[in-house]
Enzyme design. Structure first.
Site, short mmCIF file in Angstrom:
data_model
loop_
_atom_site.label_atom_id
_atom_site.label_comp_id
_atom_site.label_asym_id
_atom_site.label_seq_id
_atom_site.Cartn_x
_atom_site.Cartn_y
_atom_site.Cartn_z
N HIS D 51 22.64 -31.23 36.47
CA HIS D 51 21.35 -31.61 35.86
C HIS D 51 20.16 -31.44 36.78
CE1 HIS D 51 24.30 -34.60 33.84
NE2 HIS D 51 24.25 -33.51 33.12
N TYR D 173 35.44 -31.12 28.14
CA TYR D 173 34.23 -31.38 27.38
C TYR D 173 34.13 -30.39 26.24
CZ TYR D 173 32.38 -34.16 31.32
OH TYR D 173 32.17 -35.09 32.29
N LYS D 205 40.32 -35.91 31.88
CA LYS D 205 39.12 -36.72 31.81
C LYS D 205 38.31 -36.28 30.60
CE LYS D 205 34.61 -37.31 33.29
NZ LYS D 205 33.42 -36.49 33.28
#
Lengths: 307, 307, 307, 307, 307
Positions: D51, D173, D205
Site C-alpha cells: 500500500h 486472497y 491464511k
C-alpha cells in the site's frame, strides 16, 4: 586515488588479465603507507596453522586474537593482510573496507611429516569473494614429489579466481628433494619464482635467497656466465630478473623472528636489488605492538626510498 | 526466547557467517537446561559405529534403541543430540522440535587398523537438512598421514553447510604420527583445536589435554614463555585461547566411562578454565537412565555456575 | 583508509549482507572528495542510450568519448562512475583503480514508445565482475504494466550480484499508469523508493519529489497525518524515512540540465532533508569541463557540510 | 521445549513431509506466548510494499524502521514475524534466534491496476535459507485470470522449500473475476483455502469470511445441505473443515485497522470457530507500541483459552 | 501374485516401455477386487479443487477428510486412488502399501472462467516418487486454444515419469471450441482418446460418449462407413478401437452424481463395449459410505463378469 605512473607501469605488465583482476592489483598498490609507490609490505598470519598457536602467538599473547592482526595491518599501513579462512572469517566483518585481504587457500600443519610435502586446500575462491578479499594466496613446494598436484590445483584456482576478478599470490617454497641449504639456494629460489610466474601468479613470494647453488647443471651456468650472487641485492636482482625480466611483482618473506637490525639490513639488501616488497609475519606480530609498528614503518621507509 | 547478552556476544564472533548459520547456533544456545548461558552439554552417540554395539550399549541395554538417546538428551536438557545418519533417521520423526540434532557426517569403525587413520563420510548436508538438524559434525585426525584428505573434505562440507544455514562442529582428535601420550598432549590438543578454527569450525570439540608436551619445537616455546599447563583449568584455558583468543566455542569430550566423582572433577577443571561445555557420551548412556540424568544435571550445574 | 564512524554506522545497516558486498559499499564510501563522509556524488552517463548521442553529447562534444567521463569523475572526486556495458568496456582499462565503477545492467531507448515501459537487460553480473565494478545498477519503472517483470529480474540480479560480492543500486523511476505530475509526486517517489528497498536495493536513486500527491488513498493519509511536503527538504526527509527509516542510502538525480544556481539550490534542499547525495549526469557532462568540475565541487561542498 | 500433545497431533497431519519441514513447523508452534498450544499469532509487515510507506507507517512513525517490527513481534510473543526480503535483510542480524521469521516471496504494489492480478516474485528460497527463516510465504489470487501462473510458481517454490526443510504459508486472497463482496464470500474463502491445501500449503491464511455466497452452483449446495454461515464462528468452522477436515493450519488476517473492540470480537468469533490463529499487521503496528502489545496480548488470551 | 494371462497380454502392448513402467502398470492391475482381470475401478478425488469443497463434500461431510477417501478406496478394493498433491501428502503416510496411488499433476478451479481452458500444474514427478505413487495423472482439454500448451507439458511429464518408472494416465476432456453436446460427441471423444494415446498415455480416461457427431468432416465418414454409435456399448467399443485397436487401457468416468440404477446401467453398457473400467468419484464419495461400498462392489461385479 589517481594512479601514479609507477602503478600504471606495473599494471601494464598484466595486460593479459581482465580489468577486474587489475582493479584488485591496483587496490593492493593504492592502499596503505606505500600507496602509489608500487612497493608492498604485507602482513601474513598463517603461522598458527603452519607451526601451531603457542609457537606463533605465545611470544606476544594478544596475537592469539585474529582482530589483533587486522588492526596491526591497518595501523601499520600495510598493503594487505593475508590469512587462512577461519581467521579472516572471524574478524573481517569488523574491519570492512579498512585493509585489502588475501585469503590463503592452502595450508600445511607440522603435526606429522609428509614424504611428499603438500598443503591441504582449506578455502575456496567462493570464500574469497564472499569475504571481500582482493586476492587469493596459494603455496607451492617446488622440489616436492607432489609438486605437480600443487601446480595443477593452482592452475585451476588461478583460472577460477580470474573469473571472480581476483589476482593470485603464490608462496613458492622449495622443499622435498633438496638439501636443507638448497631450499634457499639462489638457483632454486630463482627457479621456483619463475615457475610461479609461468603458472599464472600475479605476485610471487619467495624466501631471501642465499649465496649457494644447489643444482649441478645450474651451477655450471651461473659460474660460466658470471651471474653475481655475492650480495643479497645481487641475488634479489637475479630473482626479479628471473620473473619475466622484472615484469612480475616479487616480494620476499621475512622468515624466522630476528633482531630489528637484522631485519632492516636484510630489507635494505632486498630493496637495493629491486624487490617489490616484503611479506613479514613473525617479525611483526611476535614483537610487542609498538615495536612492530615501528619496525614495519622502518621497512616501509626503506622501500619508499627505493621506489 | 529473548537473546541473553552472553548469547549475543558469542554470536558476534561469527559475524563472517550468514544469518541462517547464526540462527542455528542460537538454536543450540537457546535450548535446554543451559539455555542462554552460552554453555553446552551435548549428548553424542556414535560409539556403536566407532567401537561396536556391545562395547557401547551392553552396559545399559536400553541404549541399543536410538529412541533412548533422543529421550535422554531431551529429559536431561542437553543443548543437542549428535549421531550418525542411521540413528537420527530411525528416531528423529518421533522427537520433532524437542531437541536440536547434529548429524555426524563421518565415522570410523575399529574392525581394522588404518595406517593413515581417516573416517568415512557417512552422511551429507542434504541429509542434515531433510532431518531438520541444527548443525553438522565432522571428525579430523590431525597427525594422520591422511589429514589433508580430511581437511579438504571438511572444507567442502563447511561451505555446503553454510549454504544450507548450518554451522559445523569439528571433532579434532590428534592421532597417527604421534606418541600415545602425544594424542592428548597440551601442545597437540591446542594445535588441533586451532587448525579446526582455521578450517571454519564454528564449534571445536577436543579431548581434555594432559600436562605433556609432544613436539620438541613447541616444548621450547612453552618453557621459554612459561605457559602454565599444570592444572586442567590452565590447560583448558590455553586451548580456549588457542581458538582465536576464546572467540570460538570449544567443548571437551568426556572420554571413557568413569566414576561420577572423576567425571565431575574433570568438568570442574574444564569449567574453571573457561571451557564452553562438555560433550558426554559413554559417561551418560552407559549409566542407568536415572544415574545418567543425575550426572548430566550435575555437569550442567557446574557449567551454569561458571557462566 | 581507516573507516570513519559514519561509514561504520552505514555499513551496520547492511548486516544481512556478506562481507564482499559490504567491502564494495565501503569502496564507494571511501573514495573521492567525499570519502568517509557517507555522502555520495556519482557521475552517471547512460543518456546516449536513453536519449540518443546528439541530445546527450552535442552540447559538449568531448563527451562523445567515454574516456571523457571517466576522467571527469576522477578529477571531480566522484564516488563512482556509472555507465552501460559498452562505455565501460571501452574505457575502463585506461583508468584501472582510479574510480569505482557501476555497471548499469538495463537500459531503454526512446526510438519507440512502449505501452508498458520496461528497460532491456544490457549487461550481466559477470560483466561487472570482469570489468572490476564496485556495484551493479538496475532501473525499475513502478507504475508500469511491466513492473513485475522488472521486479523479478531485479530480484535475480540482486541475488547473483551478492554472490559476486557486489551491491545493487536501483534507479526507481515511476512511470506508466500515472499522471505526468504523478511521476514525481511525493507519495509516488516515496513508494517507489520503499519498493526498491524491499527488493533488496543497497542504494536507491530517485528524482527529487514535487509537492504533489497522486494517489487518492495516499492523499487522505498525508493530509490526516499532516506529513509536511512543502519544501524540498521536507520531501527529501520523507523519502529517506520511507527507506527503512533512513537505514538505506538514498540519492537523488539531477534531472534535466539547468542553471548552476538552480542545481545548487536543489542540492541544498536535498542535503537539508538528509539526502545521502546526488547522481548528476547531464548537469555535469553537458557543461564545459571546467564548469562541470566547479559545479561538482560546489555540490560536494554542500553535502560535506551536511555530513 | 518438550512437545505438547497438541503440537504432536498437529505435526501428525504433516506426515507426508520430511523431518526438516516438520522441525520448522514445530519451531513456529513452540515459540512465543502461545508456545505449545497449537495456536498462532503472527505479525506480518508487507504493507509498505502493498500500500505504500505513508499509508502503512505514518499513523505510527517508528514503524518506518524494520527493527521496530522485529522488536514488536518479540516483545508481544508472536509465533513469527513475516516480511518481504528487504525488511528482513535490514534487521534480521540484530535479532538472531529471538523470533522465527517468514520470508514473503511475492508482493504486489498498488501503483497501477492489473487486469489479471498477480504478485511479483521478490525473494527466493535461497534467501530464506541464508536469512535463517522458519518458513516461506506466498500469495495466490484465486479468481484472477493469472491464477494458474501463481499456482505453478507456488508449486515450484513449495517443492524447493521442502528440499530446504521449510514449510510454506499461503496467503489466499480471492480477487479478479469476482464481485467485491465475492472476494470475502464464505463459498469463495472456503474454496480458496481448499485450493491452497491442495497446492501443498502447510499453513493457509485467508480473510475472515462474510455471510455471502458468490457462486450460483455453490449457493445451491449450501442451501440444500443447510451449511450454517450466519455467525463468524460458523463460517470459520466451515473454512477449517474445508481444509482437509481441519487437518491443515488455517489462520485469519485482521484486515484494515479498526477499533480494539471490533478486533477482539472478530477474534472471538474466529477462535470459537476453531481458527488456528490470526495474522495481524495494521491492527498491530499502526497502534502506538504499548497499545499494540496490549491488543496482541488480548488476542493471544482469546486463542489460549480456545486451545 | 502370479500374473494372469490377461495381465500378461495387456503388458505386452506396452513393450516400448521400460520394465519399471510396466511393473507399476502391473501393480495397478494386480491390486484390489479386480486383481488379475485387467479391469479397473479407480477412485479419483480432485473435485474439491475443481468444483470447491462444499459442492464436493457437503453431501457426505466425512469426505472433507482426505483419509476418508484412502480408506474408501482400500475397503472397496479399488485398483487405485487418484488425488492432487495436497490430499495425497496429507494422508499417504497412514496408508502406506494398502492401495496404489496416482498423483494428479494438474488441476483447474472454477472461480473464474478462462477463455482458453488450461489446468495449472500443481504437482511434479518428483512428488509422485517421494509419495510412492504408482502413476501420474494429467488432464488435457482437446478443443481448447491452449491445448498445445497442455500437450507439450504432458509430453515432458510423460518422459520424466518414464525415467522414474511411472506410467501416465491422461484425463482427456474435450472443451473450448466445441458445442456443449460436442464435448461428449462420439467423434470427439474417440479423437481425444486417440490423441492421448499418441501423446504417450498408458491409460486414457474419457467421459462416456453420446450418440452425437460434432465435426462435419467426421460426420460424413461415420455415415458413409456406417460406424454404429446407437448404443453406449457400440460407442465404447469405437473409443477402445480408436485407442490403438484396443491396445491401450481406456477407462470411463462416471460424471455427475446420479441414481444407483443409472450408474449401473451406464457401466453395463461400457463393459459390454469392452471398456477396461471406470473411474468413479462423486458417485462414490458423495454417497454414505455403506452405499458407496455397495455401489462400487456392484460396478466391480459387472466388470469382473465382462473380463
Amino acid at each position: 586515488m589517481a594512479a601514479t605512473d609507477r602503478v600504471k607501469q606495473i599494471l601494464s605488465w598484466y595486460s593479459g588479465d581482465n580489468i577486474g583482476v587489475k582493479t584488485n592489483l591496483a587496490r593492493l598498490m593504492n592502499h596503505g603507507a606505500l600507496a602509489g609507490t608500487g612497493k608492498f609490505v604485507i602482513l601474513p598470519v598463517d603461522q598458527g596453522f603452519e607451526h601451531g598457536p603457542a609457537r606463533s602467538f605465545a611470544p606476544n599473547p594478544p596475537a592469539y586474537d585474529p582482530d589483533y592482526h587486522f588492526q596491526l595491518a591497518i595501523d601499520a599501513g600495510c598493503n594487505a593482510y593475508a590469512a587462512p579462512l577461519g581467521a579472516l572469517e572471524a574478524s573481517a566483518d569488523r574491519f570492512v573496507g579498512q585493509v585489502p585481504t588475501i585469503l590463503k587457500l592452502n595450508n600445511s600443519d607440522t603435526l606429522a611429516k609428509m614424504e611428499n610435502p603438500c598443503s591441504a586446500v582449506t578455502g575456496s575462491v567462493k570464500d574469497a569473494v564472499r569475504l571481500g578479499c582482493a586476492a587469493i594466496g596459494y603455496t607451492i613446494y617446488p622440489g616436492s614429489g607432489a609438486r605437480n598436484v600443487m601446480y595443477e590445483e593452482l592452475r585451476e584456482l588461478v583460472l577460477e579466481a580470474k573469473d571472480a576478478g581476483l589476482p593470485t599470490i603464490v608462496w613458492a617454497y622449495a622443499r622435498g628433494a633438496l638439501s636443507k641449504d638448497g631450499e634457499t639456494a639462489i638457483d632454486v629460489i630463482a627457479y621456483a619464482a619463475h615457475i610461479s610466474c609461468q603458472l599464472g601468479a600475479h605476485i610471487v613470494k619467495v624466501k631471501p635467497p642465499k649465496d649457494f647453488l644447489e643444482q649441478a647443471e645450474a651451477k655450471k651456468v651461473y659460474e660460466k656466465q658470471g651471474i653475481p650472487t655475492k650480495t643479497l641485492a645481487e641475488r634479489a636482482r637475479h630473482v626479479v630478473q628471473s620473473c619475466f625480466n622484472g615484469k612480475r611483482i616479487v616480494i620476499f618473506s621475512g622468515g624466522e623472528a630476528k633482531g630489528t637490525d637484522d631485519v632492516l639490513e636484510e630489507v635494505r639488501g632486498l630493496a637495493a636489488g629491486g624487490a617489490f616488497g616484503s611479506i613479514m609475519g613473525r617479525n611483526a606480530f611476535q614483537r610487542p605492538r609498538a615495536e612492530a609498528l615501528q619496525l614495519l614503518s622502518s621497512v616501509m621507509d626503506i622501500y619508499r626510498k627505493a621506489s
